[in-house]
Design a protein around this motif. Structure first.
Motif, PDB file in Angstrom:
ATOM      1  N   GLY A   1       0.798  -1.214   0.000  1.00  0.00           N
ATOM      2  CA  GLY A   1       0.000   0.000   0.000  1.00  0.00           C
ATOM      3  C   GLY A   1       0.831   1.265   0.000  1.00  0.00           C
ATOM      4  N   HIS A   2       0.551   2.149   0.978  1.00  0.00           N
ATOM      5  CA  HIS A   2       1.231   3.431   1.068  1.00  0.00           C
ATOM      6  C   HIS A   2       2.545   3.353   1.842  1.00  0.00           C
ATOM      7  CE1 HIS A   2      -3.023   4.508   0.338  1.00  0.00           C
ATOM      8  NE2 HIS A   2      -2.506   5.464  -0.386  1.00  0.00           N
ATOM      9  N   SER A   3       2.835   2.216   2.445  1.00  0.00           N
ATOM     10  CA  SER A   3       4.058   2.096   3.238  1.00  0.00           C
ATOM     11  C   SER A   3       5.271   1.874   2.341  1.00  0.00           C
ATOM     12  CB  SER A   3       3.925   0.952   4.249  1.00  0.00           C
ATOM     13  OG  SER A   3       2.949   1.273   5.228  1.00  0.00           O
ATOM     14  N   ASP A   4       6.463   2.071   2.918  1.00  0.00           N
ATOM     15  CA  ASP A   4       7.691   1.886   2.153  1.00  0.00           C
ATOM     16  C   ASP A   4       7.873   0.421   1.776  1.00  0.00           C
ATOM     17  OD1 ASP A   4       8.194   4.583   2.291  1.00  0.00           O
ATOM     18  OD2 ASP A   4       9.708   4.431   3.876  1.00  0.00           O
ATOM     19  N   ARG A   5       8.707   0.195   0.756  1.00  0.00           N
ATOM     20  CA  ARG A   5       8.886  -1.145   0.192  1.00  0.00           C
ATOM     21  C   ARG A   5      10.376  -1.507   0.137  1.00  0.00           C
ATOM     22  NH1 ARG A   5       4.986   1.599  -2.522  1.00  0.00           N
ATOM     23  NH2 ARG A   5       6.406   2.356  -4.132  1.00  0.00           N
ATOM     24  N   PRO A   6      11.033  -1.602   1.286  1.00  0.00           N
ATOM     25  CA  PRO A   6      12.472  -1.893   1.279  1.00  0.00           C
ATOM     26  C   PRO A   6      12.765  -3.273   0.705  1.00  0.00           C
ATOM     27  CG  PRO A   6      11.586  -2.097   3.492  1.00  0.00           C
ATOM     28  CD  PRO A   6      10.494  -1.489   2.660  1.00  0.00           C
ATOM     29  N   THR A   7      13.837  -3.369  -0.053  1.00  0.00           N
ATOM     30  CA  THR A   7      14.233  -4.661  -0.634  1.00  0.00           C
ATOM     31  C   THR A   7      15.181  -5.424   0.281  1.00  0.00           C
ATOM     32  OG1 THR A   7      16.033  -3.599  -1.852  1.00  0.00           O
ATOM     33  CG2 THR A   7      13.913  -3.827  -2.993  1.00  0.00           C
ATOM     34  N   SER A   8      15.641  -4.786   1.363  1.00  0.00           N
ATOM     35  CA  SER A   8      16.543  -5.449   2.298  1.00  0.00           C
ATOM     36  C   SER A   8      15.804  -6.097   3.467  1.00  0.00           C
ATOM     37  CB  SER A   8      17.560  -4.441   2.844  1.00  0.00           C
ATOM     38  OG  SER A   8      16.893  -3.368   3.506  1.00  0.00           O
ATOM     39  N   PHE A   9      14.496  -5.940   3.530  1.00  0.00           N
ATOM     40  CA  PHE A   9      13.679  -6.432   4.633  1.00  0.00           C
ATOM     41  C   PHE A   9      13.269  -7.873   4.351  1.00  0.00           C
ATOM     42  CE2 PHE A   9       9.600  -6.383   7.109  1.00  0.00           C
ATOM     43  CZ  PHE A   9      10.118  -5.987   8.332  1.00  0.00           C
ATOM     44  N   ALA A  10      13.221  -8.730   5.393  1.00  0.00           N
ATOM     45  CA  ALA A  10      12.941 -10.160   5.189  1.00  0.00           C
ATOM     46  C   ALA A  10      11.459 -10.457   4.999  1.00  0.00           C
ATOM     47  CB  ALA A  10      13.486 -10.977   6.350  1.00  0.00           C
ATOM     48  N   TYR A  11      10.569  -9.647   5.579  1.00  0.00           N
ATOM     49  CA  TYR A  11       9.115  -9.825   5.446  1.00  0.00           C
ATOM     50  C   TYR A  11       8.621 -11.148   6.027  1.00  0.00           C
ATOM     51  CZ  TYR A  11       9.340  -5.732   2.413  1.00  0.00           C
ATOM     52  OH  TYR A  11       9.549  -4.471   1.926  1.00  0.00           O
ATOM     53  N   THR A  12       9.243 -11.620   7.104  1.00  0.00           N
ATOM     54  CA  THR A  12       8.659 -12.745   7.831  1.00  0.00           C
ATOM     55  C   THR A  12       7.432 -12.257   8.590  1.00  0.00           C
ATOM     56  OG1 THR A  12       9.895 -12.366   9.873  1.00  0.00           O
ATOM     57  CG2 THR A  12      10.981 -13.708   8.175  1.00  0.00           C
ATOM     58  N   LEU A  13       6.612 -13.181   9.045  1.00  0.00           N
ATOM     59  CA  LEU A  13       5.458 -12.784   9.856  1.00  0.00           C
ATOM     60  C   LEU A  13       5.910 -12.105  11.141  1.00  0.00           C
ATOM     61  CD1 LEU A  13       3.199 -15.930   9.351  1.00  0.00           C
ATOM     62  CD2 LEU A  13       2.873 -13.665   8.349  1.00  0.00           C
ATOM     63  N   GLU A  14       7.013 -12.572  11.704  1.00  0.00           N
ATOM     64  CA  GLU A  14       7.550 -11.937  12.900  1.00  0.00           C
ATOM     65  C   GLU A  14       8.025 -10.519  12.597  1.00  0.00           C
ATOM     66  OE1 GLU A  14       7.996 -16.394  13.345  1.00  0.00           O
ATOM     67  OE2 GLU A  14       8.376 -14.925  11.755  1.00  0.00           O
ATOM     68  N   ASP A  15       8.677 -10.339  11.441  1.00  0.00           N
ATOM     69  CA  ASP A  15       9.123  -9.001  11.042  1.00  0.00           C
ATOM     70  C   ASP A  15       7.939  -8.059  10.868  1.00  0.00           C
ATOM     71  OD1 ASP A  15      11.834  -9.639  10.995  1.00  0.00           O
ATOM     72  OD2 ASP A  15      11.794 -10.225   8.888  1.00  0.00           O
ATOM     73  N   HIS A  16       6.904  -8.547  10.203  1.00  0.00           N
ATOM     74  CA  HIS A  16       5.704  -7.722  10.025  1.00  0.00           C
ATOM     75  C   HIS A  16       5.101  -7.345  11.382  1.00  0.00           C
ATOM     76  CE1 HIS A  16       5.127  -7.409   5.742  1.00  0.00           C
ATOM     77  NE2 HIS A  16       5.113  -8.722   5.550  1.00  0.00           N
ATOM     78  N   ALA A  17       5.026  -8.322  12.277  1.00  0.00           N
ATOM     79  CA  ALA A  17       4.441  -8.058  13.594  1.00  0.00           C
ATOM     80  C   ALA A  17       5.281  -7.055  14.380  1.00  0.00           C
ATOM     81  CB  ALA A  17       4.292  -9.362  14.378  1.00  0.00           C
ATOM     82  N   ASP A  18       6.591  -7.203  14.323  1.00  0.00           N
ATOM     83  CA  ASP A  18       7.464  -6.318  15.103  1.00  0.00           C
ATOM     84  C   ASP A  18       7.455  -4.890  14.560  1.00  0.00           C
ATOM     85  OD1 ASP A  18       8.099  -8.451  16.726  1.00  0.00           O
ATOM     86  OD2 ASP A  18      10.075  -8.795  15.838  1.00  0.00           O
ATOM     87  N   THR A  19       7.445  -4.739  13.237  1.00  0.00           N
ATOM     88  CA  THR A  19       7.404  -3.375  12.686  1.00  0.00           C
ATOM     89  C   THR A  19       6.029  -2.749  12.897  1.00  0.00           C
ATOM     90  OG1 THR A  19       7.010  -4.359  10.486  1.00  0.00           O
ATOM     91  CG2 THR A  19       9.261  -3.639  11.003  1.00  0.00           C
TER      92      THR A  19
END
Length: 264
Positions: A62-80
């Motif tokens: 959506g409107h959020s940033d789209r970093p290519t260095s981010f892992a995008y695990t469910l834990e990462d999503h929850a923590d951010t």
């Protein structure tokens, strides 16, 4: 539109916020979606309006940033997401979440219990899934390698997704979409279902009536999860049957002992 930096590199999660009373309600979209498009009608529905409401776009969507260095695990999503909520001054939120967003919400509640007071999950992913070439949704996306997906596989996904889903999916970063799907089908340890069973907050789970009996319903119910089959809808319950969704969500979010007059 509000935002908060949620990574060390300064990547920002953004959300649309509607003013109102506490407890705040946090709406979280599914894979390739965006919360304002999927949840605005719910948040302003007469049965649900009046609370401070944050319609959050997860990182990469959506409107959020789209970093290519981010892992995008469910834990990462929850923590951010937790970082964004704390920046917004939110605690004890009532979280309404769809599909992958429901998985993220379960992990959020498990890892950051101070942030979540209730969960309303709409057809959320609770179990690992097989990677299935040609399938729609996360199973089909995860069947590609990341290189295959980014270099052209996304076009096949676009054509399978259809115009409605692609209208929001196209806003997601390609790496974000693939990695989110891959980690969604892989699931968590313990699984999202196992986490949901042990959460100490009120939990409601909505699913399409047409899908038939929900797997593991007896165990979920025994743990205190309220299961509701919603008629006349597919996976996107809040869009397909907004009145039934709003009534059921309002029932789940009503203070204990307070009648809502809702019924399906």
């Amino acid at each position: 539109m509000h935002s908060a930096a949620v990574t060390a590199e300064g990547d920002r999660i953004r959300w649309v916020e509607l003013p109102g009373r506490d407890p705040a309600r946090v709406y979280v979209h599914g894979l390739g979606a965006t919360s304002p498009a999927y949840f605005t009608a719910t948040a302003v529905h007469p049965l649900l309006a009046g609370h401070r409401s944050l319609l959050v776009d997860l990182l990469g969507h959506g409107h959020s940033d789209r970093p290519t260095s981010f892992a995008y695990t469910l834990e990462d999503h929850a923590d951010t997401l937790a970082t964004a909520l704390r920046a917004a001054g939110v605690t004890g939120a009532e979280v309404v979440a769809h599909s992958m967003g429901g998985s993220v919400a379960v992990v959020l509640a498990a890892r950051h219990p101070d942030l979540v007071s209730r969960l309303v999950l709409a057809d959320a992913n609770l179990d690992p899934l097989p990677r299935t070439p040609g399938a729609s949704g996360s199973s089909g996306i995860a069947a590609y390698t990341e290189r295959e997906f980014v270099s052209g596989g996304w076009r096949e996904v676009r054509d399978r997704a259809g115009a409605h889903w692609w209208s929001t999916m196209r806003l997601a970063g390609l790496e974000a979409l693939h990695r989110s799907a891959t980690h969604l089908v892989r699931g968590t340890t313990p699984t999202m279902r196992e986490l949901l069973l042990t959460l100490p907050v009120p939990r409601a789970f909505l699913y399409p009536e047409a899908d038939g009996p929900f797997p593991g319903a007896a165990e979920l119910t025994a743990s205190g999860v309220t299961l509701t089959a919603i008629p006349d809808c597919g996976h996107n319950i809040m869009l397909d049957n907004p009145e039934a969704f709003a009534r059921t969500a309002a029932e789940a979010l009503a203070p204990e002992g307070e009648p809502t007059g809702t019924s399906l």
